[in-house]
Design a protein around this motif. Structure first.
Motif, mmCIF file in Angstrom:
data_model
loop_
_atom_site.group_PDB
_atom_site.id
_atom_site.type_symbol
_atom_site.label_atom_id
_atom_site.label_comp_id
_atom_site.label_asym_id
_atom_site.label_seq_id
_atom_site.Cartn_x
_atom_site.Cartn_y
_atom_site.Cartn_z
ATOM 1 N N ASP A 116 0.842 -1.201 0.000
ATOM 2 C CA ASP A 116 0.000 0.000 0.000
ATOM 3 C C ASP A 116 0.875 1.249 0.000
ATOM 4 O OD1 ASP A 116 -2.085 -1.738 0.244
ATOM 5 O OD2 ASP A 116 -2.949 -0.822 2.027
ATOM 6 N N TYR A 117 0.367 2.280 -0.646
ATOM 7 C CA TYR A 117 0.960 3.612 -0.496
ATOM 8 C C TYR A 117 -0.122 4.535 0.043
ATOM 9 C CZ TYR A 117 2.891 8.201 -1.345
ATOM 10 O OH TYR A 117 3.341 9.487 -1.170
ATOM 11 N N GLY A 118 0.208 5.269 1.106
ATOM 12 C CA GLY A 118 -0.802 6.121 1.717
ATOM 13 C C GLY A 118 -0.253 7.429 2.218
ATOM 14 N N ILE A 119 -1.181 8.296 2.603
ATOM 15 C CA ILE A 119 -0.848 9.607 3.146
ATOM 16 C C ILE A 119 -1.823 9.905 4.273
ATOM 17 C CG2 ILE A 119 -2.301 10.800 1.441
ATOM 18 C CD1 ILE A 119 -0.223 13.069 1.477
ATOM 19 N N SER A 120 -1.330 10.531 5.333
ATOM 20 C CA SER A 120 -2.177 10.802 6.490
ATOM 21 C C SER A 120 -2.100 12.280 6.863
ATOM 22 C CB SER A 120 -1.747 9.943 7.683
ATOM 23 O OG SER A 120 -0.416 10.228 8.067
ATOM 24 N N TYR A 121 -3.159 12.752 7.531
ATOM 25 C CA TYR A 121 -3.259 14.136 7.963
ATOM 26 C C TYR A 121 -3.703 14.172 9.422
ATOM 27 C CZ TYR A 121 -3.229 15.154 2.966
ATOM 28 O OH TYR A 121 -2.891 15.223 1.632
ATOM 29 N N ALA A 122 -3.042 14.983 10.204
ATOM 30 C CA ALA A 122 -3.434 15.217 11.594
ATOM 31 C C ALA A 122 -3.975 16.641 11.668
ATOM 32 C CB ALA A 122 -2.249 15.040 12.538
ATOM 33 N N GLY A 123 -5.288 16.771 11.838
ATOM 34 C CA GLY A 123 -5.890 18.095 11.773
ATOM 35 C C GLY A 123 -5.762 18.642 10.376
ATOM 36 N N ASN A 124 -5.163 19.829 10.248
ATOM 37 C CA ASN A 124 -4.992 20.466 8.943
ATOM 38 C C ASN A 124 -3.604 20.254 8.362
ATOM 39 O OD1 ASN A 124 -7.617 21.568 8.970
ATOM 40 N ND2 ASN A 124 -6.923 23.249 10.300
ATOM 41 N N LYS A 125 -2.784 19.421 9.011
ATOM 42 C CA LYS A 125 -1.411 19.256 8.571
ATOM 43 C C LYS A 125 -1.153 17.829 8.103
ATOM 44 C CE LYS A 125 0.421 22.779 11.750
ATOM 45 N NZ LYS A 125 1.390 23.044 12.846
ATOM 46 N N LYS A 126 -0.295 17.732 7.077
ATOM 47 C CA LYS A 126 0.117 16.408 6.643
ATOM 48 C C LYS A 126 0.951 15.779 7.756
ATOM 49 C CE LYS A 126 1.613 15.796 2.434
ATOM 50 N NZ LYS A 126 2.496 15.782 1.249
ATOM 51 N N TYR A 127 0.651 14.511 8.062
ATOM 52 C CA TYR A 127 1.355 13.828 9.140
ATOM 53 C C TYR A 127 2.436 12.911 8.586
ATOM 54 C CZ TYR A 127 2.212 10.764 13.132
ATOM 55 O OH TYR A 127 2.813 10.034 14.121
ATOM 56 N N LEU A 128 2.075 11.868 7.890
ATOM 57 C CA LEU A 128 3.031 10.923 7.318
ATOM 58 C C LEU A 128 2.534 10.445 5.969
ATOM 59 C CD1 LEU A 128 4.028 8.527 10.269
ATOM 60 C CD2 LEU A 128 5.511 10.173 9.129
ATOM 61 N N GLN A 129 3.457 9.982 5.154
ATOM 62 C CA GLN A 129 3.110 9.284 3.934
ATOM 63 C C GLN A 129 4.183 8.247 3.678
ATOM 64 O OE1 GLN A 129 3.142 12.621 1.166
ATOM 65 N NE2 GLN A 129 4.957 11.781 0.172
ATOM 66 N N GLY A 130 3.831 7.212 2.936
ATOM 67 C CA GLY A 130 4.823 6.189 2.655
ATOM 68 C C GLY A 130 4.196 4.865 2.261
ATOM 69 N N ILE A 131 5.045 3.847 2.219
ATOM 70 C CA ILE A 131 4.661 2.510 1.776
ATOM 71 C C ILE A 131 4.500 1.601 2.983
ATOM 72 C CG2 ILE A 131 5.469 0.468 0.519
ATOM 73 C CD1 ILE A 131 6.793 2.339 -1.480
ATOM 74 N N ARG A 132 3.491 0.749 2.929
ATOM 75 C CA ARG A 132 3.278 -0.281 3.938
ATOM 76 C C ARG A 132 3.135 -1.624 3.222
ATOM 77 N NH1 ARG A 132 5.027 3.154 6.424
ATOM 78 N NH2 ARG A 132 4.177 4.280 8.236
ATOM 79 N N ILE A 133 3.777 -2.658 3.784
ATOM 80 C CA ILE A 133 3.777 -3.965 3.141
ATOM 81 C C ILE A 133 3.279 -5.042 4.100
ATOM 82 C CG2 ILE A 133 5.656 -3.362 1.571
ATOM 83 C CD1 ILE A 133 7.545 -4.945 3.367
ATOM 84 N N PHE A 134 2.736 -6.098 3.512
ATOM 85 C CA PHE A 134 2.293 -7.264 4.284
ATOM 86 C C PHE A 134 2.650 -8.504 3.484
ATOM 87 C CE2 PHE A 134 -1.110 -10.440 5.141
ATOM 88 C CZ PHE A 134 -0.814 -10.677 6.478
ATOM 89 N N TYR A 135 3.233 -9.519 4.163
ATOM 90 C CA TYR A 135 3.611 -10.744 3.476
ATOM 91 C C TYR A 135 3.214 -11.983 4.271
ATOM 92 C CZ TYR A 135 7.739 -9.694 6.381
ATOM 93 O OH TYR A 135 8.589 -9.343 7.413
ATOM 94 N N GLY A 136 2.095 -11.892 4.969
ATOM 95 C CA GLY A 136 1.511 -13.063 5.581
ATOM 96 C C GLY A 136 1.887 -13.311 7.021
ATOM 97 N N ILE A 137 2.915 -12.634 7.524
ATOM 98 C CA ILE A 137 3.342 -12.816 8.916
ATOM 99 C C ILE A 137 2.878 -11.612 9.714
ATOM 100 C CG2 ILE A 137 5.300 -13.103 10.477
ATOM 101 C CD1 ILE A 137 6.829 -14.366 8.211
ATOM 102 N N ARG A 138 2.263 -11.867 10.851
ATOM 103 C CA ARG A 138 1.719 -10.776 11.662
ATOM 104 C C ARG A 138 2.581 -10.551 12.897
ATOM 105 N NH1 ARG A 138 -4.496 -13.091 11.448
ATOM 106 N NH2 ARG A 138 -4.589 -13.249 9.219
#
Length: 827
Positions: free
Chosen positions: A805-827
């Motif tokens: 996944d690639y995503g972007i987040s906002y806290a209030g009116n400000k950009k908080y974080l963005q980046g890549i998240r991966i999952f490969y079956g192990i939790r």
């Protein structure tokens, strides 16, 4: 209740009555070149009683003495009707069918002036689609389901003696992997109520990938706009009769023929797009009534986004039940595929007999129980099946049953059980690393599970290196009672803290999901009580990137609880917990990998940024807490299967509501807490959106209406995520939300939405099509009193257990974080 029992007796009599006659009509159906005509329908005209030929074209069914007009039908062959008399003995009657002849005769001259007669006919059919879909408000019938999965060839390099013996293959690497059959009474009431009672079932071998073993699995209805194939595709397929079918198909009239005074038009179904959720093949229409006569359609894996198989043929035959009502007499799913050089194929077929239209079902007959399996259904003898199955077995199928029955008998001997126990309990070290280790005794009533190595050894800044040894012992008392105990030992080499605890569970009523549990001891726990990162991932991030995300505290506790389904679709649970909690601090800040410009953080999650990692700032005093929790989950229109060993709930097509209440008691047993919390959660998974995949959502709101005294671990926490890996298997999780920052002792609202397009977009890109990627979009939202309007938006791709996944987040009116998240079956 008496009416219910009377109806059940009638249904069972209906199912078995057709097979309880005196004499057998049998024979072989061949084509013009004497080739076997497999799966041809054979039925008595003006009745709803019939059968289907097997793979070798052989058929049989029982009839009382008399004269019958027997009809032989299969797409591709001309219908043949034979007058057969049954006297005082079994009757053999072979039939040779001719290739079908559909031509533009005088019967179809009216279409000659149309440039697109096939389109014209199909417009008539589609105009009457809803009429035919809704013309039957209810019915009952007897259903026979037969399934076979075969290995058609094996690579020579892999055709070892061990493989040949294990799969029971011939010299060419061919053999039956799995076969099953069942006899059921099936009941339907509009719009979507079903109830199936399985009277007899049998299977042999291992179902390798997918299966359709009940009548509701093979309810193939092309009058619906979308045709679904569970197990083989996450998307639906456009029916050639859909209300918008002309956006996807062209139709060509091949010709017409007259059968029993009715004109049957053969229409070629031609997809307008080579790739997509579309069928190709032929559909046969009753002219004038504008309804389905039979169907012979095909899907291909590469073109039509099928999983597991390369081709799937769907055949269906309809017969008139009354002058104005036609119902399916047979359906066939015929498939082929290959994997790693192994070629396989097989079929699942359903035969429908003895229709009763608009039966008078008693009140309370449809309770949500879609399938009930009789306690003796799998105990039927081979003689019972010989007398009652409507489709004769082939020689290969008979041999397979005999060999597997013989093997099953051998597998119950002392010598085999001793050998099997030694073999299956052998440890697989790579498997133990990730999945853990299972062992059981010969009866499998006692089993032991050792948790994976990845969850046993760990490192964090509070305990340093540590061991978290955990095993689970399970004992099955009988079909309805079992208990499990899970003891655990944990030791941190840096802080020298030794913890031990045990969870015990007792299940006493599988028909109501009833369970008692007790949990007591000591442990080092996460301050976020819904979980943050596993020991494995926290170890990796702490060692490799100096991100000690998880914050810990010490607890001595005792708890017990109970859950039960108090009514169908209503699961209630309650628990009482007492604990003594102590704050912990970092004790091991050594660097195994020195990351430049990076430093560990305090074990106090509320410490300001820049606080040194050896910080011992105050978060909470040592305290005791007595708390009570109760919750009720409401699953609307809960459907379920009843087996002899219990009730098994199925996913609902409606949202699920969960209401939860927590209470902290002050002054009882020295408890220091005093709070009241309530929340409501509405969620739904797998919401089908036509051809565009499926959606899921979760909406939770709640808060503390009394927060006089509580501590950080009593706050309401969220399933956040920090680090590159994440777990997408739960719709209520965030991609970028910090684990502790938004935890609250006030009110909150969180919302999650995700849609999986299931390949409907990337399937249009030629060089990506073969990857069968699934496209995902989603959004997460959270607002609390101190931290309003946190949002995340993301896009991703998924294949099996892998997701990026690639995503972007906002806290209030400000950009908080963005980046890549991966999952490969192990939790």
């Amino acid at each position: 209740m008496k009416r219910y029992l009377l109806l059940l007796v009638c249904l069972l009599s209906t199912v078995l009555g057709a097979y309880a006659q005196q004499y057998i009509l049998s024979g072989k159906i061949t084509g013009q070149k004497n080739e076997p005509v497999a799966f041809a329908s054979v039925y008595i005209r003006s009745s709803t009683y019939g059968t289907t030929a097997n793979e070798e074209g052989v058929y049989h069914f029982k009839l009382s003495p008399g004269t019958y007009n027997v009809v032989y039908r299969l797409a591709g062959y001309a219908v043949k009707a034979e007058t057969i008399t049954i006297t005082d003995h079994d009757e053999a009657h072979n039939v040779q069918m001719q290739d079908e002849e559909f031509r533009f005769s005088q019967v179809s001259d009216k279409w000659r002036n149309n440039q697109d007669p096939g389109d014209t006919i199909m417009r008539m059919v589609i105009a009457k689609r809803e009429t035919h879909l809704n013309e039957v408000k209810g019915y009952s019938c007897a259903v026979y389901i037969k399934g076979v999965q075969k290995l058609l060839s094996t690579p020579k390099s892999l055709r070892s003696a061990a493989v040949t013996r294990a799969l029971d293959l011939d010299s060419l690497g061919r053999g039956i992997l799995y076969q099953s059959e069942s006899l059921s009474a099936f009941n339907y009431q509009s719009p979507d109520k079903v109830k199936e009672i399985t009277i007899a079932s049998r299977n042999a071998g291992i179902n390798t990938a997918f299966g359709y073993n009940k009548a509701s699995d093979l309810q193939a209805n092309f009058y619906h706009n979308i045709f679904s194939i569970p197990g083989l595709s996450t998307r639906g397929y456009v029916s050639p009769l859909a209300s918008n079918a002309f956006n996807f198909y062209r139709y060509k009239l091949i010709g017409s023929t007259v059968q029993n005074g009715q004109t049957i038009d053969k229409i070629e179904v031609i997809p307008k797009h080579e790739y997509g959720q579309l069928f190709k093949g032929n559909i046969y229409i009753v002219e004038g009534d504008w309804r389905i006569y039979s169907v012979d359609l095909m899907l291909r894996g590469k073109s039509n986004s099928l999983n597991l198989v390369d081709t799937l043929q769907v055949r269906q035959q309809y017969i008139p039940i009354t002058d104005s009502v036609w119902m399916p007499v047979s359906v066939l799913f015929n498939f082929k595929g290959s994997v790693l050089g192994f070629k396989f194929g097989g079929y699942y077929q359903g035969i429908y007999n003895n229709y009763k239209l608009e039966p008078a079902y008693p009140d309370g007959f449809f309770t949500g129980e879609v399938l009930r399996i009789d306690t003796a259904s799998n105990l039927k003898t081979p003689a019972y099946w010989v007398a009652n199955r409507p489709v004769p077995l082939t020689a290969l199928e008979i041999r397979d049953y005999e060999k597997k029955d013989s093997a099953a008998a051998y597998h119950k001997t002392e010598a085999y059980l001793d050998t099997l126990q030694h073999t299956k309990n052998g440890i697989n070290y790579p498997g133990y690393l990730i999945f853990g280790y299972n062992a059981s005794n010969r009866t499998e009533k006692d089993s032991l599970y050792i948790y994976p190595f990845l969850q046993t050894f760990y490192y964090n800044t509070v305990e340093g290196f540590g061991i978290n040894a955990k095993v689970r012992y399970t004992h099955i008392i009988d079909d309805f009672h079992s208990f499990a105990v899970t003891p655990a030992l944990r030791y941190g080499f840096s802080n020298k803290i030794f913890s031990t605890n045990m969870l015990a569970e007792y299940r006493d009523d599988p028909f109501h999901n009833s369970k008692y549990w007790v949990n007591f001891g000591s442990d080092v726990l996460d301050l976020n009580n819904v979980g943050t990162r596993s020991l494995y991932f926290n170890t990796l991030s702490t060692i490799l990137s100096e991100n000690n995300y998880v914050k810990y505290y010490r607890s001595h506790f005792g708890a017990f609880g109970y859950q039960r389904e108090v009514a169908n679709g209503v699961l209630w649970s309650a628990s009482l917990n007492y604990s003594s909690r102590t704050q912990l601090y970092n004790t091991n800040l050594g660097h195994l990998v020195d990351v430049k410009d990076k430093e560990f953080t305090s074990n106090n999650p509320l410490a300001p940024a820049g606080t040194p990692p050896d910080d011992r700032s105050f978060l909470f005093p040592e305290n005791q807490a007595l708390s009570f929790t109760t919750a009720a989950t409401f699953t609307f229109d809960q459907q379920y299967i009843t087996r002899p060993t219990g009730k098994f709930n199925l996913p609902s097509k409606y949202p699920t509501l969960t209401v939860t209440y927590h209470k902290g008691f002050e002054g009882v047993l020295g408890s220091d807490v005093n709070y009241d919390f309530a929340s409501a959660d509405v969620s739904q998974y797998n919401i089908r959106i036509g051809l565009a995949g499926y959606s899921a959502f979760k909406l939770t709101t709640g808060g503390y209406f009394n927060n006089k005294r509580l501590y950080f671990m009593d706050y309401y926490h969220y399933l956040g995520n920090q680090g590159t890996t994440f777990d997408p298997t739960y719709i209520g999780s965030f991609h970028f939300l910090p684990f502790y920052t938004y935890s609250t002792n006030g009110g909150f609202l969180e919302a999650h939405y995700q849609h999986n397009f299931a390949g409907s977009i990337l399937n249009k890109v030629s060089f990506l099509r073969s990857l069968k990627l699934e496209e995902i979009i989603g959004a997460n939202f959270l607002t609390t009193k101190g931290n309003p309007n946190y949002r995340e938006f993301y896009v991703g791709v998924q294949r099996l257990i892998f997701r990026v996944d690639y995503g972007i987040s906002y806290a209030g009116n400000k950009k908080y974080l963005q980046g890549i998240r991966i999952f490969y079956g192990i939790r």
